[in-house]
Design a protein around this motif. Structure first.
Motif, mmCIF file in Angstrom:
data_model
loop_
_atom_site.group_PDB
_atom_site.id
_atom_site.type_symbol
_atom_site.label_atom_id
_atom_site.label_comp_id
_atom_site.label_asym_id
_atom_site.label_seq_id
_atom_site.Cartn_x
_atom_site.Cartn_y
_atom_site.Cartn_z
ATOM 1 N N GLU A 98 0.811 -1.223 0.000
ATOM 2 C CA GLU A 98 0.000 0.000 0.000
ATOM 3 C C GLU A 98 0.843 1.271 0.000
ATOM 4 N N ARG A 99 2.160 1.143 0.045
ATOM 5 C CA ARG A 99 3.044 2.314 0.098
ATOM 6 C C ARG A 99 3.756 2.484 -1.242
ATOM 7 N N SER A 100 3.399 3.538 -1.961
ATOM 8 C CA SER A 100 4.088 3.875 -3.202
ATOM 9 C C SER A 100 5.291 4.744 -2.859
ATOM 10 N N ILE A 101 6.312 4.644 -3.680
ATOM 11 C CA ILE A 101 7.549 5.381 -3.420
ATOM 12 C C ILE A 101 7.711 6.475 -4.470
ATOM 13 N N ILE A 102 7.903 7.706 -4.004
ATOM 14 C CA ILE A 102 8.233 8.825 -4.883
ATOM 15 C C ILE A 102 9.741 9.027 -4.756
ATOM 16 N N TYR A 103 10.433 8.852 -5.861
ATOM 17 C CA TYR A 103 11.886 9.023 -5.877
ATOM 18 C C TYR A 103 12.205 10.390 -6.473
ATOM 19 N N VAL A 104 13.019 11.166 -5.768
ATOM 20 C CA VAL A 104 13.463 12.444 -6.313
ATOM 21 C C VAL A 104 14.989 12.479 -6.233
ATOM 22 N N GLU A 105 15.586 12.694 -7.396
ATOM 23 C CA GLU A 105 17.017 12.974 -7.435
ATOM 24 C C GLU A 105 17.112 14.483 -7.607
ATOM 25 N N HIS A 106 17.798 15.134 -6.694
ATOM 26 C CA HIS A 106 17.931 16.583 -6.798
ATOM 27 C C HIS A 106 19.320 17.020 -6.395
ATOM 28 N N THR A 107 19.790 18.027 -7.076
ATOM 29 C CA THR A 107 21.082 18.598 -6.745
ATOM 30 C C THR A 107 20.989 19.300 -5.389
ATOM 31 N N THR A 108 22.100 19.464 -4.752
ATOM 32 C CA THR A 108 22.122 20.147 -3.452
ATOM 33 C C THR A 108 22.756 21.531 -3.583
ATOM 34 N N LYS A 114 11.530 21.835 -3.092
ATOM 35 C CA LYS A 114 10.629 21.313 -4.126
ATOM 36 C C LYS A 114 10.453 19.800 -3.993
ATOM 37 N N ALA A 115 11.505 19.090 -3.596
ATOM 38 C CA ALA A 115 11.389 17.640 -3.386
ATOM 39 C C ALA A 115 10.386 17.352 -2.271
ATOM 40 N N GLU A 116 10.497 18.080 -1.168
ATOM 41 C CA GLU A 116 9.557 17.910 -0.049
ATOM 42 C C GLU A 116 8.128 18.263 -0.476
ATOM 43 N N GLU A 117 7.983 19.354 -1.227
ATOM 44 C CA GLU A 117 6.660 19.757 -1.709
ATOM 45 C C GLU A 117 6.041 18.672 -2.581
ATOM 46 N N CYS A 118 6.845 18.017 -3.384
ATOM 47 C CA CYS A 118 6.361 16.948 -4.253
ATOM 48 C C CYS A 118 5.790 15.799 -3.420
ATOM 49 N N GLY A 119 6.520 15.368 -2.401
ATOM 50 C CA GLY A 119 6.047 14.292 -1.535
ATOM 51 C C GLY A 119 4.754 14.645 -0.829
ATOM 52 N N VAL A 120 4.679 15.857 -0.307
ATOM 53 C CA VAL A 120 3.475 16.322 0.394
ATOM 54 C C VAL A 120 2.302 16.420 -0.583
ATOM 55 N N PHE A 121 2.558 16.927 -1.780
ATOM 56 C CA PHE A 121 1.497 17.080 -2.772
ATOM 57 C C PHE A 121 0.803 15.748 -3.053
ATOM 58 N N PHE A 122 1.582 14.712 -3.333
ATOM 59 C CA PHE A 122 0.963 13.429 -3.692
ATOM 60 C C PHE A 122 0.239 12.794 -2.514
ATOM 61 N N GLN A 123 0.753 12.973 -1.308
ATOM 62 C CA GLN A 123 0.059 12.427 -0.143
ATOM 63 C C GLN A 123 -1.290 13.112 0.040
ATOM 64 N N GLU A 124 -1.337 14.420 -0.196
ATOM 65 C CA GLU A 124 -2.602 15.151 -0.048
ATOM 66 C C GLU A 124 -3.529 14.936 -1.239
ATOM 67 N N GLN A 144 -0.553 5.455 0.468
ATOM 68 C CA GLN A 144 0.560 5.958 1.268
ATOM 69 C C GLN A 144 1.694 6.272 0.297
ATOM 70 N N PHE A 145 2.357 7.376 0.502
ATOM 71 C CA PHE A 145 3.516 7.730 -0.316
ATOM 72 C C PHE A 145 4.707 7.948 0.596
ATOM 73 N N GLN A 146 5.847 7.458 0.151
ATOM 74 C CA GLN A 146 7.098 7.681 0.857
ATOM 75 C C GLN A 146 8.032 8.409 -0.087
ATOM 76 N N LEU A 147 8.544 9.543 0.331
ATOM 77 C CA LEU A 147 9.510 10.285 -0.459
ATOM 78 C C LEU A 147 10.906 9.754 -0.174
ATOM 79 N N VAL A 148 11.623 9.385 -1.228
ATOM 80 C CA VAL A 148 13.010 8.941 -1.109
ATOM 81 C C VAL A 148 13.845 9.903 -1.945
ATOM 82 N N ARG A 149 14.704 10.647 -1.267
ATOM 83 C CA ARG A 149 15.534 11.651 -1.940
ATOM 84 C C ARG A 149 16.949 11.132 -2.126
#
Length: 139
Positions: free
Chosen positions: A22-32, A40-50, A56-61
């Motif tokens: 039941e937990r989908s994974i959102i993968y974000v590769e982002h420069t630091t 923006k990576a955090e916003e993406c994870g929050v967006f899909f959960q809402e 369930q979504f888990q953000l993996v950065r």
């Protein structure tokens, strides 16, 4: 003496004790190189959960810090769960400057692709679509 960096606990989402279909994974590769990429990576994870609360979504950065991100990268991918393949949703690698072009203007544009990936595994569930959004064509 400098303070030691707090180590973030890495979670292996494929391990039996953490795995959930039941937990989908959102993968974000982002420069630091700039904090906006992390924001923006955090916003993406929050967006899909809402936006799709029935999943369930888990953000993996940056693969939990195990991946050195490419310069200028802002890549978004999704997998149905931690044991399925990753499908690319967005690539900002070749976009920009300006920096704002690296990100989707609105994460809503990614929703149809997320729904397609989720429906591939659960075709009986119209994930993230309300009844009035579904196509009710009469033949």
């Amino acid at each position: 003496m400098p303070k030691a960096k707090k180590k973030v606990k890495e979670v292996d989402w494929t391990a039996d004790e953490n795995f959930s279909k039941e937990r989908s994974i959102i993968y974000v590769e982002h420069t630091t190189e700039c904090p906006i990429f992390q924001i923006k990576a955090e916003e993406c994870g929050v967006f899909f959960q809402e936006r799709i609360p029935e999943r369930q979504f888990q953000l993996v950065r940056n693969k939990n810090g195990k991946q050195a991100p490419r310069d200028g990268a802002f890549e978004i991918g999704i997998s149905q769960n931690a044991r399925t393949s990753v499908h690319e949703l967005w690539s900002g690698l070749t976009k920009g400057p300006p920096r704002r072009d690296k990100f989707p203007n609105d994460f809503e544009v990614l929703v149809p692709d997320v729904q397609r990936v989720l429906k591939k595994f659960y075709p009986d569930k119209a994930v993230g679509i309300s009844d009035d959004e579904e196509d009710h064509t009469d033949y």
